[in-house]
Motif scaffolding. Structure first.
Motif, short mmCIF file in Angstrom:
data_model
loop_
_atom_site.label_atom_id
_atom_site.label_comp_id
_atom_site.label_asym_id
_atom_site.label_seq_id
_atom_site.Cartn_x
_atom_site.Cartn_y
_atom_site.Cartn_z
N ARG A 1 1.10 -0.93 -0.28
CA ARG A 1 0.67 0.12 -0.31
C ARG A 1 1.06 1.04 0.17
O ARG A 1 2.02 1.63 0.37
CB ARG A 1 -0.95 -0.20 1.38
N LEU A 2 0.69 2.30 -0.47
CA LEU A 2 1.47 3.31 -0.96
C LEU A 2 0.71 4.10 0.70
O LEU A 2 0.22 4.87 0.25
CB LEU A 2 1.06 4.03 -2.68
N GLU A 3 1.35 4.43 1.32
CA GLU A 3 0.88 4.68 2.86
C GLU A 3 2.18 5.08 3.58
O GLU A 3 2.97 4.42 3.21
CB GLU A 3 0.04 4.34 3.88
N ARG A 4 2.32 5.91 4.24
CA ARG A 4 3.81 6.86 5.14
C ARG A 4 3.73 5.92 5.59
O ARG A 4 5.17 5.47 5.55
CB ARG A 4 2.89 7.97 5.29
N SER A 5 3.23 5.13 6.24
CA SER A 5 3.30 4.27 7.51
C SER A 5 4.69 3.41 6.45
O SER A 5 5.08 2.46 7.28
CB SER A 5 2.93 3.40 8.52
N LYS A 6 3.96 3.05 5.48
CA LYS A 6 4.96 1.81 4.81
C LYS A 6 6.01 2.32 4.14
O LYS A 6 6.78 1.63 3.35
CB LYS A 6 4.14 1.66 3.19
N GLY A 7 6.21 3.19 4.72
CA GLY A 7 7.64 4.06 4.33
C GLY A 7 8.23 4.37 3.11
O GLY A 7 9.51 4.54 2.04
N VAL A 8 7.02 4.79 2.05
CA VAL A 8 6.82 5.30 0.39
C VAL A 8 8.42 5.97 0.29
O VAL A 8 9.33 6.82 -0.33
CB VAL A 8 5.58 5.43 0.02
N TYR A 9 8.10 7.09 1.40
CA TYR A 9 9.38 8.41 1.12
C TYR A 9 10.47 8.07 1.67
O TYR A 9 11.18 9.11 1.28
CB TYR A 9 8.73 9.65 1.79
N LEU A 10 10.88 6.97 2.17
CA LEU A 10 11.62 6.93 2.94
C LEU A 10 12.26 6.39 1.67
O LEU A 10 13.87 6.19 1.58
CB LEU A 10 12.10 5.59 4.03
N LEU A 11 12.22 5.48 1.16
CA LEU A 11 12.64 5.06 -0.29
C LEU A 11 12.79 5.78 -0.76
O LEU A 11 13.94 6.01 -1.41
CB LEU A 11 11.68 4.03 -0.59
N LEU A 12 11.87 6.94 -1.03
CA LEU A 12 11.94 7.89 -2.35
C LEU A 12 13.58 8.38 -1.82
O LEU A 12 14.52 9.12 -2.59
CB LEU A 12 10.87 8.37 -2.20
N ASP A 13 13.38 9.10 -0.32
CA ASP A 13 15.09 9.51 -0.06
C ASP A 13 16.01 8.68 -0.73
O ASP A 13 16.90 9.78 -0.81
CB ASP A 13 15.13 10.07 1.34
N ALA A 14 15.72 7.43 0.17
CA ALA A 14 17.51 6.81 -0.22
C ALA A 14 17.35 6.56 -2.03
O ALA A 14 18.25 6.60 -2.74
CB ALA A 14 16.81 5.16 -0.12
N LEU A 15 16.68 6.87 -2.88
CA LEU A 15 16.54 6.49 -4.21
C LEU A 15 17.04 8.13 -4.59
O LEU A 15 18.22 8.18 -5.46
CB LEU A 15 15.28 6.41 -4.62
N GLU A 16 17.40 9.54 -4.17
CA GLU A 16 17.24 10.01 -4.56
C GLU A 16 18.52 10.89 -4.06
O GLU A 16 19.66 11.28 -4.72
CB GLU A 16 16.91 11.51 -3.55
N LEU A 17 18.84 10.30 -2.83
CA LEU A 17 20.37 10.47 -2.34
C LEU A 17 21.99 9.24 -3.19
O LEU A 17 22.74 9.19 -3.47
CB LEU A 17 20.76 9.96 -1.16
N ILE A 18 21.15 7.55 -3.58
CA ILE A 18 22.00 6.88 -4.43
C ILE A 18 21.93 7.77 -5.83
O ILE A 18 23.07 7.67 -6.10
CB ILE A 18 20.61 5.81 -4.63
N HIS A 19 20.81 8.25 -6.31
CA HIS A 19 21.44 9.25 -7.60
C HIS A 19 22.02 10.52 -7.34
O HIS A 19 23.13 10.34 -8.43
CB HIS A 19 20.03 9.82 -7.75
N SER A 20 22.01 11.33 -5.94
CA SER A 20 23.21 12.02 -6.35
C SER A 20 24.71 10.99 -6.44
O SER A 20 25.66 11.43 -6.23
CB SER A 20 23.31 12.82 -5.06
N ALA A 21 24.87 10.47 -4.75
CA ALA A 21 25.69 9.49 -4.81
C ALA A 21 26.31 9.58 -5.90
O ALA A 21 28.14 8.89 -5.89
CB ALA A 21 25.76 8.88 -3.70
N LEU A 22 25.68 8.47 -7.22
CA LEU A 22 25.90 8.03 -8.01
C LEU A 22 26.25 9.27 -9.40
O LEU A 22 26.25 7.97 -10.70
CB LEU A 22 25.50 6.97 -8.21
N ASP A 23 26.03 9.90 -9.07
CA ASP A 23 25.74 10.73 -9.89
C ASP A 23 25.18 10.71 -11.18
O ASP A 23 25.40 10.71 -12.78
CB ASP A 23 27.49 11.73 -10.73
N GLY A 24 24.60 9.40 -11.07
CA GLY A 24 23.32 9.34 -12.04
C GLY A 24 24.14 8.03 -13.25
O GLY A 24 23.61 7.76 -14.48
N SER A 25 25.50 8.39 -12.95
CA SER A 25 26.54 7.27 -14.54
C SER A 25 26.36 5.98 -14.40
O SER A 25 26.48 5.29 -15.10
CB SER A 25 28.13 7.86 -13.59
N ARG A 26 26.04 5.71 -12.95
CA ARG A 26 25.09 3.68 -13.15
C ARG A 26 24.21 3.70 -12.73
O ARG A 26 23.85 2.35 -12.77
CB ARG A 26 26.84 3.53 -11.96
#
Length: 167
Positions: free
Chosen positions: A5-30
């Motif tokens: 379920r796409l609910e706050r308690s399911k951590g959907v924004y926690l994952l999105l924050d992780a994906l944003e940091l990964i995108h920045s950390a890897l500079d999108g290259s990988r």
């Protein structure tokens, strides 16, 4: 892939924050070969879709629906379960493991009844982003080793799995 379920308690924004940091950390290259997909419906769906676009992640993060998740999980490599307050016996987690997905889950609710440290990366929610980044960094090893991947992670990162960092 994240399923539920796409609910706050399911951590959907926690994952999105992780994906944003990964995108920045890897500079999108990988990330060219990568896609991250939320499968589910819920009260946060529209907001999640907007946040994906606002964060500039639209080219590799999507939100979809499927009545046959087992078929989807047979084609994925990593299953994430970023729940914040619960993880009652998860059919999706069991299906993902059966399909030999590497798993990253938060240590909440009944998670440890279904998964041990030998079979996945179990992290506290406040360390979730860091754990997910480690898994992403090792993904090329996963493609070579498949289901043996988690054992290599334990050998390669003993401090992490010894709970020095994540517990």
């Amino acid at each position: 892939v994240c399923v539920g379920r796409l609910e706050r308690s399911k951590g959907v924004y926690l994952l999105l924050d992780a994906l944003e940091l990964i995108h920045s950390a890897l500079d999108g290259s990988r990330l060219g070969q990568w896609s991250a997909i939320y499968y589910g419906v819920g009260a946060e769906e529209e907001k999640l879709r907007k946040m994906i676009e606002v964060k500039g992640l639209g080219r590799f993060v999507d939100v979809k629906h499927s009545p046959r998740m087992y078929d989807v999980l047979k084609t994925t490599s990593i299953f994430v379960s970023p729940h914040l307050v619960e993880n009652n016996p998860s059919q999706s987690l069991l299906e993902a493991m059966a399909c030999e997905n590497a798993v990253v889950v938060t240590d909440v609710g009944d998670t440890r009844l279904m998964l041990s440290d030998e079979h996945g990366l179990i992290v506290n929610a406040d360390k979730y982003v860091k754990g997910f980044i480690i898994l992403i960094e090792c993904i090329s090893i996963y493609f070579v080793l498949g289901s043996s991947f988690t054992y290599l992670l334990i050998i390669t990162y003993p401090i992490i799995f010894g709970f020095t960092i994540f517990s």
